[in-house]
Each structure stands twice: as C-alpha cells, then as structure tokens.
Design a protein around this motif. Structure first.
Motif, short mmCIF file in Angstrom:
data_model
loop_
_atom_site.label_atom_id
_atom_site.label_comp_id
_atom_site.label_asym_id
_atom_site.label_seq_id
_atom_site.Cartn_x
_atom_site.Cartn_y
_atom_site.Cartn_z
N SER A 1 -26.32 139.49 81.90
CA SER A 1 -24.98 138.76 81.71
C SER A 1 -23.76 139.69 81.71
O SER A 1 -23.85 140.80 81.32
N ASP B 1 -21.19 135.18 79.86
CA ASP B 1 -21.85 134.15 80.91
C ASP B 1 -23.37 133.92 80.56
O ASP B 1 -23.85 133.11 81.08
N ASN C 1 -23.98 132.30 78.07
CA ASN C 1 -24.19 130.80 77.57
C ASN C 1 -24.45 130.00 78.53
O ASN C 1 -24.63 128.73 78.14
N ASN C 2 -24.25 130.17 80.02
CA ASN C 2 -24.67 129.58 80.94
C ASN C 2 -26.33 129.01 80.77
O ASN C 2 -26.54 128.10 81.70
N CYS C 3 -26.98 129.69 80.32
CA CYS C 3 -28.46 129.52 80.18
C CYS C 3 -28.83 128.74 78.86
O CYS C 3 -30.04 128.37 78.69
N SER D 1 -22.49 127.30 74.63
CA SER D 1 -21.08 127.07 74.50
C SER D 1 -20.92 125.52 74.28
O SER D 1 -21.61 124.90 74.75
N SER E 1 -19.41 123.87 76.59
CA SER E 1 -19.38 123.19 77.74
C SER E 1 -20.78 122.88 78.23
O SER E 1 -21.14 122.50 79.08
N ALA F 1 -25.00 124.42 78.97
CA ALA F 1 -25.45 125.31 80.03
C ALA F 1 -25.11 124.91 81.45
O ALA F 1 -24.95 123.71 81.77
N SER F 2 -25.35 125.74 82.52
CA SER F 2 -25.17 125.31 83.87
C SER F 2 -26.38 125.97 84.75
O SER F 2 -26.70 127.03 84.61
N LYS G 1 -25.27 128.50 87.47
CA LYS G 1 -24.86 129.76 87.07
C LYS G 1 -25.94 130.67 86.12
O LYS G 1 -26.08 131.83 86.37
N CYS G 2 -26.90 129.81 85.65
CA CYS G 2 -28.11 130.42 84.99
C CYS G 2 -29.09 130.92 86.08
O CYS G 2 -29.62 132.25 85.97
N CYS H 1 -30.86 121.53 81.67
CA CYS H 1 -29.60 122.40 81.45
C CYS H 1 -28.60 121.24 81.12
O CYS H 1 -27.36 122.10 80.67
#
Length: 417
Positions: free
Chosen positions: A220, A224, A226-228, A259, A261, A263-264, A267-268, A343
């Motif tokens: 990361s 980023d 925290n996207n996972c 985060s 917002s 996970a994504s 992006k993960c 996610c």
C-alpha cells in the motif's frame, strides 16, 4: 522461523511389515532422481505406513495400510487412522525444534523396532509438501499409473505459502529454467505405479493467506491499505494480530485499521495485484505465474484443478460452499462475488452475516477473498469461470481420506519397494 518459514513441516515416515527380511531395497525417486524417505522392504506383504506431522498448529499421526498392489486397505473400519495431538514444533524456533528432532532420532535408533535413518526425521520443505499433496489427490482419484494428461493439478493455500503442482510433458520438463544454488528445481521426476511423471511444483513463500495479508498491506501507499479493511476495525486481538488496528506477521507490524468510508473491492484488488508482482521483470523470456516464477508451461495436467486448505475454509465461511461437504465445485468468480458482498460491510454487519468466521478473521474477510480471487486469476492464470474443485477430504472405497500430503509421502515410500 515461526511465520517467515511457515511451510516447514516436521515429519517422518515409518514402514512396518508383517515380516521383516534382512535386506531392504532403495527409497523412492523424487526431485529428479534424489532418493528421499525410508527404505521399504518388498516381500509381498501388507505394508503399514505411519506418518508423524508436527506442524504449526499441532502434531498429527496418520496410519495407512497398503496391499501388494499399493491399494489402501481398511484398518478396522477406517481407511486412514488419524489422531490430532497437541502442540507443533514450528513455534518453538530452530534450536529447540532441532533438539526435539534429535531426541526422536535417538529414540527410534535405541528403543524402537521401526526401521529408521537419521535423515528420515526431517523438515519437509514446501516443494516436497506440494509434490506429496499432488500424489495424495491423484492416488485417491485413481489417476496414478495413467498418462499425465489424465491427472489433476493441485493448489494448496496455507498460511505462509501456497503450492502449485501439476504434471507436465517430458518436452516441457526439458524447458525448465535453471534455478539458483540452494533453490528447489521446478520439476521433480516421480516413478509411481509403474509410470514416470514430470511434476512441475513450486512453493511461493510469503503468499499463503496470512502472509499475503502482510504483502498486500506492505504494497500500500499512504493509507490506501484501509481499502482492504472493513469499517470499524480498530482493535482485534488474536494469535497473529495486534490491537489498535494493526496486523502483526513475523517480526513486522502493519497498519490495518478500517476507514469511515469502508473497504473498496476494486481498490483492494489493485493492491493484491501489486503485491503479487504479476509483471515482475525477472521473467522476460518465458511465461510466468507471478513474482518472476516460471509457470511450468501449462498443458493437460493443469486443466482439472483441485484447490485445498484455506480456499475451502473461506468459501465455507463465506457461505457459497457447504462446510460439511468433503468436495465442492466452484468457479474463481464465486470468490469475486463473495468479496464484493463482504467489502461493502462494516465489522458489526459482517459478524452478523458470517457467524462462522472467527472474531479475529472478520476484519480480514474482504482482503482474504479478494486475494484468493486475484491469486487464482491473475497469479495462476485460471479463467474466472473455469470449474475448479475445492477439496477437504476425498471419497475412497466408501470412506474419506484427508486431502493432505502425508498419504503422498507414505505412498512414495511404499511404491519404491
């Protein structure tokens, strides 16, 4: 050693015979002709193989019985006697583990009637584990003794490493690249049930499920990572985990808080691809899997894929595989669909939705499922919609056999006599 070399399995195999002649024949062929394992006696009698596996989470004893045709024979009502004992050696460190291994060698030499040699009590490396698991699964499926094109490929996802093994043609075996001194060769030559197989096998250290979390977090940039991570993850405590939203693996600790917002998936997944080093420049003259590793050339031995260990566990926990089943047909896309669902959740909702997932694993369910899909599709080049078989146990003669390496180890020894 505790987690940076997680494929180290302490093992030894003992062959018991109904009769014990004075002479013994050579051990089985493995790793391009190198002999490995105890030497069995060929007197046409029934052979009992006892395999002790002292792994990271516990010690296990497997007992098998083979007839003169190397078919498994029931021991009472069971095809495989299996006993989980307590404690493994992996967590003890190299020095303490070696002291225990030496004590076992001394015991077998001085106080046991078993046939033994000092190097039969040994550390099993990842490539050996992968090869033996391939032998186990193909043996139980009745594939050994047949052309390599009839065999199945095997992927075994452990905590610290992942192994890929499948049979290739002799022509492709001859194309295997040279490896550096001290590294395992890509191809092992095995003689099983009268048939010679050229087995492509590779163990990817640092790419087992628990190790891959660290690799993804390491890949990361900024925050980023925290996207996972699921929203609401700020303080889980467990064996491999630390508090305050951190992930500890080996001697390293990584930021792993969620985060607001959440996970994504997309992006993960990008992070997982980066961690796999799919475009590693070290492999420019041939096709690779990932991280610069030769892929074996592909072929018929890889077209039917059996996938084991953490793949089965996460699929069952995510609800698209019956946890009580022994085998299940899925597609890599099933992991993708499950990842997309997970996610979107926060920790609290994930706990309610997936009650079979342990508390310490809930925050990592998104990253785990994303990684498993990415490993299969981007790492090993499996089509997202190809049928694969998740396997925990394999039906055999009205019973079930563990889809694990010990049977392959026992068979390799028994078949050498």
């Amino acid at each position: 050693m505790v987690v940076l070399a997680p494929v180290l399995l302490i093992s030894f195999v003992l062959l018991l015979m109904q009769h014990t002649p004075a002479s013994a024949s050579g051990g089985g062929l493995l790793a391009g002709g190198r002999r490995w394992g105890p030497r069995a006696v060929d007197d046409g009698s029934t052979k009992y193989a006892v395999v002790f596996d002292a792994g990271s989470s516990g010690s296990r004893v497997h007992v098998y019985c083979f007839d003169g045709n190397l078919d498994l024979v029931p021991i009472g009502k069971e095809i495989e006697l299996f006993k989980q004992a307590t404690a493994g050696l992996r967590a003890l460190g190299t020095e303490r583990s070696e002291e225990i291994l030496q004590a076992v060698r001394d015991l077998l030499r001085d106080k046991s009637s078993f046939k033994s040699q000092p190097d039969w009590v040994t550390v099993l490396d990842g490539s050996q584990e992968g090869a033996f698991q391939w032998v186990t699964i193909n043996y139980v499926l009745g594939k050994l003794g047949k052309p390599y094109s009839n065999t199945v490929g095997v992927v075994d996802l452990g905590g610290g490493s992942v192994q890929m093994a499948y049979a290739i043609s002799e022509k492709d075996a001859a194309k295997a690249p040279e490896v550096a001194d001290g590294e395992d060769s890509y191809v092992k030559k095995l003689l099983l049930k009268g048939t010679t197989y050229y087995l492509y096998v590779h163990s990817y250290l640092h790419y087992g499920l628990l190790a891959a979390r660290a690799e993804i977090l390491k890949a990361s940039e900024g925050n980023d990572y925290n996207n996972c991570m699921l929203e609401g993850h700020h303080g889980m405590v467990a064996c491999f985990f630390n508090h305050l939203g951190k992930y500890k693996y080996g001697d390293d600790t990584f930021e792993a808080s969620g985060s607001s917002s959440g996970a994504s998936y997309s992006k993960c997944r990008a992070l997982a691809v980066r961690a796999l080093k799919v475009d590693e420049p070290a492999c420019t003259h041939m096709k690779c899997t990932f991280s610069g590793v030769w892929n074996g050339g592909g072929g018929d031995g890889q077209k039917n894929l059996f996938v084991a260990s953490f793949f089965f566990d996460r699929a069952a926990e995510a609800g698209f595989v019956n946890p009580k089943a022994a085998v299940a047909k899925v597609k890599p896309s099933d992991f993708e669909e499950a990842a997309r669902r997970v996610c979107k959740l926060n920790v609290k909702d994930a706990q309610a939705t997936y009650p079979d997932v342990s508390e310490e694993n809930i925050p990592y369910l998104c990253i785990d499922l994303v990684y498993q899909y990415t490993l299969l599709v981007d790492g090993f080049g499996v089509d997202p919609y190809q049928d694969i078989t998740l396997v925990k146990k394999i039906p055999y003669s009205n019973s079930f056999v563990e889809a694990a390496w010990p049977l392959g180890s026992a068979l390799e020894v028994a078949s050498s006599s």
